[in-house]
Scaffold this active site. Structure first.
Site, short mmCIF file in Angstrom:
data_model
loop_
_atom_site.label_atom_id
_atom_site.label_comp_id
_atom_site.label_asym_id
_atom_site.label_seq_id
_atom_site.Cartn_x
_atom_site.Cartn_y
_atom_site.Cartn_z
N LYS A 88 0.82 -1.21 0.00
CA LYS A 88 0.00 0.00 0.00
C LYS A 88 0.86 1.26 0.00
O LYS A 88 0.44 2.31 -0.48
CB LYS A 88 -0.95 0.00 1.20
CG LYS A 88 -1.99 -1.11 1.18
CD LYS A 88 -3.12 -0.83 0.21
CE LYS A 88 -4.16 -1.95 0.19
NZ LYS A 88 -5.16 -1.80 -0.87
N GLU A 110 -9.55 6.25 2.95
CA GLU A 110 -10.40 5.22 3.57
C GLU A 110 -9.50 4.01 3.80
O GLU A 110 -8.50 3.83 3.11
CB GLU A 110 -11.55 4.86 2.64
CG GLU A 110 -11.20 3.83 1.55
CD GLU A 110 -10.11 4.26 0.58
OE1 GLU A 110 -10.03 5.47 0.30
OE2 GLU A 110 -9.33 3.40 0.14
N SER A 378 1.81 -9.59 -0.49
CA SER A 378 1.49 -8.16 -0.56
C SER A 378 1.73 -7.45 0.76
O SER A 378 1.88 -6.23 0.81
CB SER A 378 0.05 -7.96 -1.00
OG SER A 378 -0.82 -8.69 -0.15
C1 PLP Z 1 -1.56 -6.76 2.82
C2 PLP Z 1 -2.74 -6.52 1.92
N1 PLP Z 1 -2.84 -7.22 0.78
C3 PLP Z 1 -3.88 -7.04 -0.06
C4 PLP Z 1 -4.88 -6.13 0.22
C5 PLP Z 1 -6.02 -6.01 -0.75
O1 PLP Z 1 -6.01 -4.84 -1.48
P1 PLP Z 1 -5.62 -4.80 -3.01
O2 PLP Z 1 -6.48 -5.83 -3.69
O3 PLP Z 1 -5.95 -3.41 -3.40
O4 PLP Z 1 -4.18 -5.13 -3.14
C6 PLP Z 1 -4.81 -5.37 1.40
C7 PLP Z 1 -5.84 -4.38 1.70
O5 PLP Z 1 -5.86 -3.74 2.70
C8 PLP Z 1 -3.70 -5.57 2.26
O6 PLP Z 1 -3.58 -4.89 3.41
#
Ligand code: PLP
Length: 407
Positions: A88, A110, A378
């Protein structure tokens, strides 16, 4: 060639907003296009990515996991090692630099899992911008450590008590604030969705992940990458990871949605591989979980970040034309994957990315050692320990919490 700016992806996307939001979106689109064409903006962004975020993040060969599964080689892109613990930060940094360039002094955002809120609050502290984060009351309770961090960075966290008190309600509140405050405020939207130009802007700022992976494949992996696997909430980590590969026909791109605890309405958040229907919510057209009257259905996932009823328009389009294949992992499978990679590799996936980990495990078992699968971690799982510790070793954790509360 993929364009930097698209209004629509097939029939998905667009800008379905009230009149009051047209002006801020036009202004933002103009500023985004100018910044993308300005080498000094890219240089400023690259410098902060390197020295503030800690990029490039490593691509780790998961050797022990590979041996235990006995099939394709698994590599893990460690976005969790970026400052504040998730991908993020890539988008938060890009948009905050853009906001500063536009002369804005205040940022609103948000957040669901809280990672986007933490990333935004951190970047605002670094750049000297005022920060307000809207967060559903339910998410505030389940992601308490992140509320603490946002406040430590000096942000104001506003509890949202409307609707299901989760991410979709926080988006509504942020949009309401922006309509009244846009002259000095930027709305730093956290995923690759919303009215244009947000889906493109978020993809561009997240595509640093995919660009690094292209390099790392060349240096570390070679030609034999079979698939890239990413979890999909709104879609920002997936689209950033996939971006440089979209125009080619390989490797396979696999998006993993929250299978939750069952197939019924309110039990999951599977829009592509589940029951998503075309609709317009939060200012864009995409696939959403809606009831027969077109109202947004409740969703469920063990991970707050995947617990959202819509999906970014570019991902919906790429799913429809078959470039991305979508599948699900359940709450239980995500927890199993989290435990598996912790035990074998010493890394703790965020619950969101553990969904991708679960599917990578399944694919690896069915594959062969001359093939490689790259999974995007992620984020790391620090923020989730209040959920995972309870699920994995409930009694010990309960004792610890009771002791802490009474001390
Ligand atoms: C660690 C992590 N991975 C994935 C996501 C999912 O979001 P996005 O699909 O935008 O990557 C989030 C959302 O808060 C997150 O904190």
């Amino acid at each position: 060639m993929q364009k930097v700016y698209n209004d629509f992806f097939g029939t998905f996307g667009g800008r379905y907003v009230a009149e009051v939001l047209r002006c801020p979106l036009d202004e933002l689109e103009q500023a985004f296009l100018e910044a993308m064409a300005d080498p000094s903006f890219h240089a400023e962004l690259a410098e902060a990515q390197r020295h503030f975020v800690g990029r490039p993040t490593p691509l780790m060969y998961a050797e022990n996991a590979t041996r235990a599964l006995g099939g394709s080689r698994i590599y893990i892109k460690l976005e969790g090692l970026a400052n504040t613990g998730a991908h993020k930060i890539n988008n938060a940094l890009g948009q905050a630099l853009l906001a500063k360039r536009m002369g804005k002094r205040r940022i609103i955002a948000e957040t669901g899992a809280g990672q986007h809120g933490v990333a935004t609050a951190s970047v605002c502290a670094r750049l000297g911008l005022e920060c307000t984060v809207y967060m559903g009351e339910v998410d505030m309770a389940r992601q308490r450590p992140n509320v603490y961090l946002m406040e430590l960075f000096g942000a104001k966290v506003v509890p949202v008590r409307s609707g299901s008190r989760t991410l979709k309600d926080a988006v509504n509140e942020a949009l309401r604030d922006w309509a009244a405050s846009w002259e000095d405020t930027h709305y730093l939207l956290g995923s690759a969705l919303g009215p244009s130009p947000f889906p493109d802007m978020v993809r561009e700022f997240q595509s640093v992940v995919g660009r690094e992976v292209v390099e790392q494949i060349r240096e570390q992996v070679g030609e034999e990458v079979e698939a890239l696997v990413a979890c999909v909430g709104g879609g920002s980590n997936a689209i950033g990871f996939f971006a440089p590969f979209i125009e080619a026909d390989r490797p396979k791109l696999i998006g993993v949605e929250a299978g939750g605890r069952g197939n019924g309405p309110g039990e999951h958040a599977a829009r592509m591989s589940g029951a998503g229907v075309e609709g317009v919510v939060h200012g864009y057209k995409s696939l959403f979980l809606l009831d027969e009257d077109g109202q947004v259905l409740p969703t469920h996932s063990i991970s707050a970040g995947l617990d959202y009823p819509g999906i970014g328009p570019q991902l919906a389009y790429l799913g429809r034309i078959g470039r991305i294949r979508f599948t699900t992992a359940s709450d239980a499978e995500a927890l199993e994957a989290l435990k598996f990679f912790a035990r074998h590799e010493g890394v703790v996936f965020a619950l969101e990315s553990a969904h991708a980990g679960a599917v990578a495990m399944k694919m690896a078992r069915e594959g062969s050692p001359d093939k490689a699968i790259i999974v995007n971690m992620s984020g790391r799982g620090d923020k989730d320990i209040f959920i995972t510790a309870k699920a994995i070793d409930g009694e010990k954790w309960r004792e610890f919490l009771l002791r802490e509360a009474s001390s």
